[in-house]
Design a protein around this motif. Sequence first.
Motif, PDB file in Angstrom:
ATOM      1  N   ILE A 194     -13.704 108.037   3.031  1.00 18.37           N
ATOM      2  CA  ILE A 194     -13.655 107.235   4.243  1.00 18.37           C
ATOM      3  C   ILE A 194     -14.589 106.042   4.045  1.00 18.37           C
ATOM      4  CG2 ILE A 194     -14.050 107.208   6.717  1.00 18.37           C
ATOM      5  CD1 ILE A 194     -13.684 110.286   6.596  1.00 18.37           C
ATOM      6  N   THR A 195     -14.074 104.858   4.265  1.00 18.64           N
ATOM      7  CA  THR A 195     -14.887 103.658   4.053  1.00 18.64           C
ATOM      8  C   THR A 195     -15.763 103.360   5.262  1.00 18.64           C
ATOM      9  OG1 THR A 195     -13.237 102.137   4.943  1.00 18.64           O
ATOM     10  CG2 THR A 195     -13.068 102.682   2.578  1.00 18.64           C
ATOM     11  N   LYS A 196     -16.788 102.587   4.995  1.00 17.33           N
ATOM     12  CA  LYS A 196     -17.679 102.137   6.062  1.00 17.33           C
ATOM     13  C   LYS A 196     -16.894 101.329   7.092  1.00 17.33           C
ATOM     14  CE  LYS A 196     -21.804  99.374   6.812  1.00 17.33           C
ATOM     15  NZ  LYS A 196     -22.789  98.475   6.212  1.00 17.33           N
ATOM     16  N   ASP A 197     -15.978 100.484   6.624  1.00 16.98           N
ATOM     17  CA  ASP A 197     -15.165  99.679   7.536  1.00 16.98           C
ATOM     18  C   ASP A 197     -14.319 100.550   8.458  1.00 16.98           C
ATOM     19  OD1 ASP A 197     -16.169  97.337   6.494  1.00 16.98           O
ATOM     20  OD2 ASP A 197     -14.442  96.965   5.201  1.00 16.98           O
ATOM     21  N   CYS A 198     -13.776 101.612   7.918  1.00 14.27           N
ATOM     22  CA  CYS A 198     -12.955 102.528   8.708  1.00 14.27           C
ATOM     23  C   CYS A 198     -13.789 103.151   9.835  1.00 14.27           C
ATOM     24  CB  CYS A 198     -12.380 103.604   7.786  1.00 14.27           C
ATOM     25  SG  CYS A 198     -11.342 104.814   8.605  1.00 14.27           S
ATOM     26  N   ILE A 199     -14.980 103.568   9.508  1.00 19.88           N
ATOM     27  CA  ILE A 199     -15.877 104.184  10.493  1.00 19.88           C
ATOM     28  C   ILE A 199     -16.286 103.161  11.547  1.00 19.88           C
ATOM     29  CG2 ILE A 199     -18.150 105.244  10.826  1.00 19.88           C
ATOM     30  CD1 ILE A 199     -17.776 106.399   7.932  1.00 19.88           C
ATOM     31  N   GLU A 200     -16.654 101.959  11.105  1.00 20.37           N
ATOM     32  CA  GLU A 200     -17.095 100.927  12.041  1.00 20.37           C
ATOM     33  C   GLU A 200     -15.974 100.491  12.974  1.00 20.37           C
ATOM     34  OE1 GLU A 200     -18.728  97.978   9.415  1.00 20.37           O
ATOM     35  OE2 GLU A 200     -20.707  98.920   9.468  1.00 20.37           O
ATOM     36  N   THR A 201     -14.753 100.402  12.446  1.00 18.74           N
ATOM     37  CA  THR A 201     -13.613 100.020  13.273  1.00 18.74           C
ATOM     38  C   THR A 201     -13.348 101.074  14.342  1.00 18.74           C
ATOM     39  OG1 THR A 201     -12.635  98.755  11.467  1.00 18.74           O
ATOM     40  CG2 THR A 201     -11.153  99.450  13.243  1.00 18.74           C
ATOM     41  N   ALA A 202     -13.347 102.332  13.931  1.00 16.84           N
ATOM     42  CA  ALA A 202     -13.124 103.427  14.882  1.00 16.84           C
ATOM     43  C   ALA A 202     -14.226 103.447  15.939  1.00 16.84           C
ATOM     44  CB  ALA A 202     -13.061 104.767  14.146  1.00 16.84           C
TER      45      ALA A 202
ATOM     46  N   VAL B 274     -17.751 109.208  19.704  1.00 14.54           N
ATOM     47  CA  VAL B 274     -18.671 108.076  19.565  1.00 14.54           C
ATOM     48  C   VAL B 274     -19.987 108.544  18.939  1.00 14.54           C
ATOM     49  CG1 VAL B 274     -20.044 106.376  20.864  1.00 14.54           C
ATOM     50  CG2 VAL B 274     -17.603 106.673  21.363  1.00 14.54           C
ATOM     51  N   ASP B 275     -20.496 109.682  19.381  1.00 13.95           N
ATOM     52  CA  ASP B 275     -21.741 110.228  18.804  1.00 13.95           C
ATOM     53  C   ASP B 275     -21.580 110.530  17.316  1.00 13.95           C
ATOM     54  OD1 ASP B 275     -23.033 110.079  21.250  1.00 13.95           O
ATOM     55  OD2 ASP B 275     -22.781 112.211  21.717  1.00 13.95           O
ATOM     56  N   GLU B 276     -20.475 111.163  16.956  1.00 13.22           N
ATOM     57  CA  GLU B 276     -20.244 111.513  15.547  1.00 13.22           C
ATOM     58  C   GLU B 276     -20.086 110.261  14.687  1.00 13.22           C
ATOM     59  OE1 GLU B 276     -20.436 114.531  14.042  1.00 13.22           O
ATOM     60  OE2 GLU B 276     -21.116 115.217  16.008  1.00 13.22           O
ATOM     61  N   LEU B 277     -19.406 109.253  15.211  1.00 13.60           N
ATOM     62  CA  LEU B 277     -19.240 108.010  14.464  1.00 13.60           C
ATOM     63  C   LEU B 277     -20.572 107.290  14.292  1.00 13.60           C
ATOM     64  CD1 LEU B 277     -15.872 106.920  16.052  1.00 13.60           C
ATOM     65  CD2 LEU B 277     -16.230 107.443  13.621  1.00 13.60           C
ATOM     66  N   GLU B 278     -21.432 107.344  15.301  1.00 17.63           N
ATOM     67  CA  GLU B 278     -22.773 106.760  15.174  1.00 17.63           C
ATOM     68  C   GLU B 278     -23.542 107.435  14.049  1.00 17.63           C
ATOM     69  OE1 GLU B 278     -24.594 107.102  19.043  1.00 17.63           O
ATOM     70  OE2 GLU B 278     -23.684 105.242  19.750  1.00 17.63           O
ATOM     71  N   LYS B 279     -23.451 108.753  13.968  1.00 17.53           N
ATOM     72  CA  LYS B 279     -24.127 109.497  12.901  1.00 17.53           C
ATOM     73  C   LYS B 279     -23.589 109.091  11.529  1.00 17.53           C
ATOM     74  CE  LYS B 279     -24.894 113.575  15.771  1.00 17.53           C
ATOM     75  NZ  LYS B 279     -24.425 114.946  16.038  1.00 17.53           N
ATOM     76  N   LEU B 280     -22.271 108.956  11.429  1.00 13.56           N
ATOM     77  CA  LEU B 280     -21.667 108.552  10.160  1.00 13.56           C
ATOM     78  C   LEU B 280     -22.098 107.145   9.756  1.00 13.56           C
ATOM     79  CD1 LEU B 280     -18.054 109.975  10.609  1.00 13.56           C
ATOM     80  CD2 LEU B 280     -19.807 110.804   9.009  1.00 13.56           C
ATOM     81  N   MET B 281     -22.206 106.250  10.714  1.00 17.43           N
ATOM     82  CA  MET B 281     -22.649 104.889  10.396  1.00 17.43           C
ATOM     83  C   MET B 281     -24.081 104.875   9.910  1.00 17.43           C
ATOM     84  SD  MET B 281     -20.780 102.290  13.094  1.00 17.43           S
ATOM     85  CE  MET B 281     -21.818 102.724  14.452  1.00 17.43           C
ATOM     86  N   LYS B 282     -24.924 105.721  10.492  1.00 19.92           N
ATOM     87  CA  LYS B 282     -26.324 105.809  10.057  1.00 19.92           C
ATOM     88  C   LYS B 282     -26.413 106.324   8.625  1.00 19.92           C
ATOM     89  CE  LYS B 282     -28.472 106.223  14.565  1.00 19.92           C
ATOM     90  NZ  LYS B 282     -29.189 107.055  15.511  1.00 19.92           N
ATOM     91  N   GLU B 283     -25.521 107.237   8.260  1.00 22.21           N
ATOM     92  CA  GLU B 283     -25.510 107.748   6.887  1.00 22.21           C
ATOM     93  C   GLU B 283     -25.250 106.628   5.893  1.00 22.21           C
ATOM     94  OE1 GLU B 283     -22.869 111.063   6.383  1.00 22.21           O
ATOM     95  OE2 GLU B 283     -23.787 112.154   8.054  1.00 22.21           O
ATOM     96  N   TYR B 284     -24.394 105.681   6.255  1.00 18.85           N
ATOM     97  CA  TYR B 284     -24.104 104.548   5.376  1.00 18.85           C
ATOM     98  C   TYR B 284     -25.283 103.593   5.285  1.00 18.85           C
ATOM     99  CZ  TYR B 284     -19.252 105.344   4.153  1.00 18.85           C
ATOM    100  OH  TYR B 284     -18.104 105.837   3.614  1.00 18.85           O
ATOM    101  N   GLN B 285     -26.116 103.552   6.302  1.00 21.54           N
ATOM    102  CA  GLN B 285     -27.265 102.642   6.317  1.00 21.54           C
ATOM    103  C   GLN B 285     -28.442 103.206   5.533  1.00 21.54           C
ATOM    104  OE1 GLN B 285     -27.954 102.008  10.486  1.00 21.54           O
ATOM    105  NE2 GLN B 285     -26.290 100.534  10.676  1.00 21.54           N
ATOM    106  N   ASP B 286     -28.523 104.502   5.434  1.00 20.25           N
ATOM    107  CA  ASP B 286     -29.673 105.135   4.737  1.00 20.25           C
ATOM    108  C   ASP B 286     -29.585 105.000   3.238  1.00 20.25           C
ATOM    109  OD1 ASP B 286     -30.715 105.831   7.168  1.00 20.25           O
ATOM    110  OD2 ASP B 286     -29.916 107.857   7.146  1.00 20.25           O
TER     111      ASP B 286
END
Length: 86
Positions: free
Chosen positions: A2-10, A74-86
């Motif tokens: 799953i790409t970062k873009d996919c997560i951010e778009t969702a 929304v909560d789960e997607l926020e967590k996934l986005m943070k994983e990409y930032q770390d």
Amino acid sequence: MITKDCIETAYAFLHQKQRIYQYSTLEWQRDDIEMAVAAYADCMSSRLLQIISKGRAGFLREHGSFPADIASAVDELEKLMKEYQD
């Protein structure tokens, strides 16, 4: 994968819909949001949907559980986005 873009778009789509849904007092508007989100869920990455739904059938598609589902998504997607930032 799953790409970062996919997560951010969702996240952007679901976060926006959640905020409008949360404060709307118009039943027709809330119904329209539920239909739009269900259609989006049908088209989104099946792997991403599986992750954010934790495998629950009907996630983001059932009227009775929709408010809790979209908040959880929304909560789960926020967590996934943070994983990409770390």
